[in-house]
Design an enzyme around this catalytic site. Structure first.
Site: not given
Ligand code: BGC
Length: 739
Positions: A263-265
């Site tokens: 995932t992104d952050y």
């Protein structure tokens, strides 16, 4: 390990260990302010044991720290599985190279590959395993701060650069020294956020998504990118991190992508912010169903999966599939046989800023800089003239740009004044700062809050006035003025979206004052994005757009200014006439009131031209080229055949040079509207003074394919126009029939 051994290992893991593999920690978990392992950061809400089971970590930098964490981890993990260390290495590690947007302007995938390779070489001995790069989001709106991380507006060019970067980072075997795994991002279409607003929303039809926005991710996947990162944005209201159609139907099933999806952050958690899940459990369910393997720095899997498995909403097969992908990644990286994977503080120090990387960094400056204007051939400068170097960037050492790692270098960058003085000690040159980078009246509101670091603003009005006066005095007696101005080096990348894309007011004030007393102005422009330079361009004789060139910026720029190197970059993002034109790109579709039809009822504005100030593909160099007649090898083209496009190009200038030859096509009538021009090929050719070369391209019917209304990828019979020229503004074409 063999696949069989990996599966045995998987089967031997406890449920908690499995969930741990899917968890990416923040480096904050390990380090207090003094940089020593201090135990679990209380903010993260994980127990010591849970930390010890986690599969990967982001933002631990420095070989000593990495070794310490890894040793501890292997010792404490029940199965002694090493963890993966990931970091954003976006345009170099110790050696900072031109920004990715600048790199794309080279139109030179080989350069992009070399830069990625050198970045990997430096990062590998520092103990890193994965870089969150390349970012291949198509970027058509200069307001978005992250355009500096991508390859600009065009899907074809962006795909070539995506492929090159992946091959450069990964080499042919990820278990070898000098390699790191690539992570293509942000899937998908993050570059399309409305009006360039950071973390904003996207809405595109699936046809456009497939046609224009997905090809560059696919190119990176096809090149073997070991990871893929989901995006923060929702598309049509569906957050990317939980978009099953995108992540399973398209990515896994259609493309056959089998790498790890991260995932992104915190973007599993942020499905809650999007308003589509009520709690961690619901978010975890959406992401797991979308086959997301690793959760970066939020804890929804950790908190939600146990319950989801218990209730049968998520199956153990789903968990195992995700864990296996993480183990496979570790295996590709050679971590089971070589858990410290070339982490070596001494060697790291040796390779950082090594000669090959530093030479490449300097060479890259002229290849990525775009000469937008050069009236009266004012560039290269004449050494015997009296030249005034004015502007804040004359004295600035940090010309790195956003997303650069400033603390891992061992060589200090130099500034333009130092390099000019060293190279030309006897010459009659003067230097004036003229202004700070930013004044107290800039419309930058959010920077300090977001970054935890401060920008300096000139608050002293008297000092501001005096600096300008000194600059004007120097400019009055100079034959030529070189003005080194532009955006602040830190105001680009994430959280740097802007509603104004002018150069800072304090510098514009300086520019106007200098332009009022001297007409021979060369602007060296520093920027993360296309800026509104309409007035600056009008009032100067040359504009050399250098983006942010990195650690060898000063040397590379001075080489270009005095003609030891020639700028050869071409724009990969259009420079708008004014911010009101954004988003703007060359490959527009014809419209109902298309400007090709001569009428007052044409698409456009009543207060501004329709076209950008500088368009995709534009850029000059220090010689001129003349294009001959375009030739097509046949008049018709059908399945299985190829058509050769050729053209003679002559160097009619005074020195040898490099030309970037670009091929565009237009499908005039199709079942859906097709762009007025689309890039389908480019070649960089070196042509000696007076020499003529023939440049050839090959076209096949596949080059004319598009998604029809049924989302089938097809070509249709009919006329195709072919344009070959120095930029996207070329008007002359030849046609062939697809039959
Ligand atoms: C960015 C990503 C980046 C990640 C890790 C996010 O905020 O959107 O591009 O890779 O942080 O630093």
């Amino acid at each position: 390990m063999t696949e069989k051994q990996l599966i045995e290992l998987l089967n031997d893991l406890s449920f908690e260990e499995k969930i741990g593999e899917l968890q990416q920690l923040s480096g904050r978990v390990y380090f207090g302010d003094d940089g020593i392992i201090t135990g679990v950061d209380s903010n993260e809400n994980l127990t010591e044991q849970e930390v010890n089971r986690s599969g990967s970590v982001i933002n631990v930098v420095g070989p000593d720290k990495i070794l310490k964490v890894q040793k501890n981890h292997i010792k404490n993990h029940p199965h002694h599985i090493p963890m993966i260390f990931m970091l954003d290495i976006i345009h170099g590690f110790g050696t900072s190279f031109p920004t990715p947007l600048a790199q794309s302007c080279s139109f030179d995938p080989e350069l992009v590959k070399e830069i990625a390779h050198e970045s990997a070489v430096e990062a590998c001995n520092a103990g890193l395993h994965v870089t969150f790069s390349p970012m291949v989001d198509i970027c058509r709106d200069a307001r978005w701060g992250r355009v500096m991380e991508g390859s600009g507006e065009d899907p074809y060019l962006s795909s070539k650069m995506a492929e090159a970067a992946v091959l450069g980072y990964q080499g042919d075997d990820l278990s070898k020294e000098g390699t790191i795994a690539a992570c293509v991002k942000h899937f998908a279409a993050y570059g399309m956020v409305e009006a360039g607003r950071e973390y904003g929303t996207v809405d595109t039809s699936e046809r456009f998504l497939r046609q224009y926005y997905l090809p560059s991710y696919k190119a990176a996947c096809d090149a073997g990118s070991a990871l893929l990162m989901t995006a923060f944005n929702a598309n049509g209201g569906v957050p990317s991190t939980g978009d099953k159609h995108l992540l399973v139907d398209i990515l896994r099933d259609e493309w056959g992508y089998n790498g790890a999806v991260i995932t992104d952050y915190g973007s599993i958690r942020s499905m809650y912010s999007h308003g589509v899940t009520k709690n961690a459990k619901e978010s975890a369910k959406l992401a797991m169903d979308a086959q997301v393997d690793i959760e970066m720095c939020s804890y929804c899997y950790h908190n939600g999966l146990p319950e989801l498995v218990k209730t049968g909403e998520i199956s153990m097969e789903q968990i195992d599939r995700a864990v296996l992908r993480v183990l496979q990644l570790k295996n590709k990286l050679g971590l089971f046989e070589n858990p410290y994977r070339f982490t070596d503080a001494k060697k790291s120090l040796e390779v950082i800023n090594n000669k090959t990387a530093m030479d490449l960094a300097q060479k890259a400056v002229s290849k990525t800089s775009v000469l937008l204007k050069n009236e009266d051939k004012i560039l290269p400068l004449k050494k015997e003239e009296k030249i005034a170097f004015i502007g804040p960037y004359v004295y600035e050492n940090d010309m790195y740009g956003g997303w650069s790692i400033r603390n891992q270098r061992k060589v200090e960058p130099r500034n333009i004044e130092t390099v000019v003085k060293e190279k030309y000690p006897q010459n009659e040159f003067v230097f004036e700062q003229g202004s700070e980078l930013l004044g107290a009246d800039e419309p930058i509101l959010k920077y300090d809050r977001a970054r935890g670091s401060t920008l300096e603003f000139e608050a002293d009005a008297t000092a501001r006035k005096q600096k300008i006066e000194k600059a004007v005095k120097a400019a009055k007696t100079a034959d030529t003025v070189v003005m080194c101005i532009g955006e602040h080096t830190k105001v680009g990348g994430e959280l740097a979206a802007k509603a104004y894309i002018d150069i800072p007011k304090i510098q514009k004030e300086l520019f106007d004052a200098v332009a009022a007393v001297n007409k021979n102005i060369v602007v060296v422009l520093f920027d993360h994005r296309p800026l509104d330079i309409t007035d600056i361009s009008k009032k100067s004789k040359a504009v050399l757009n250098v983006w942010f060139p990195g650690i060898k910026a000063a040397e590379g720029i001075v080489d270009m200014l005095f003609g030891d190197a020639a700028p050869t970059g071409r724009l990969t993002m259009s420079f708008p006439y004014t911010v009101g034109q954004c988003p703007i790109y060359y490959s527009q579709l014809p419209t109902d009131h298309s400007p090709v039809i001569e009428s007052v009822y044409a698409t456009g504005y009543i207060d501004c031209q329709l076209t950008p100030l500088y368009s995709f593909g534009e850029g000059l160099t220090y010689t001129d080229f003349e294009y001959g007649e375009l030739k097509l090898s046949k008049e018709t083209l059908s399945q299985g055949e190829t058509l050769t496009v050729s053209i003679d190009i002559k160097n009619i200038g005074e020195r040898d040079g490099v030309e970037t030859v670009q091929l565009y096509i237009r499908d005039i009538f199709a079942s859906v509207s097709r762009p007025l021009k689309e890039l389908k090929g480019f070649k960089k050719v070196e042509i000696h003074k007076g020499e003529t070369v023939t440049v050839e391209f090959t076209l096949t019917p596949e080059d004319c394919m598009f998604y029809n209304t049924q989302l089938e990828y097809v070509w249709e019979p009919g006329e195709i126009q072919v344009f070959v020229g120095p930029n996207s503004k070329i008007e002359k074409f030849k046609s062939f029939e697809l039959v």
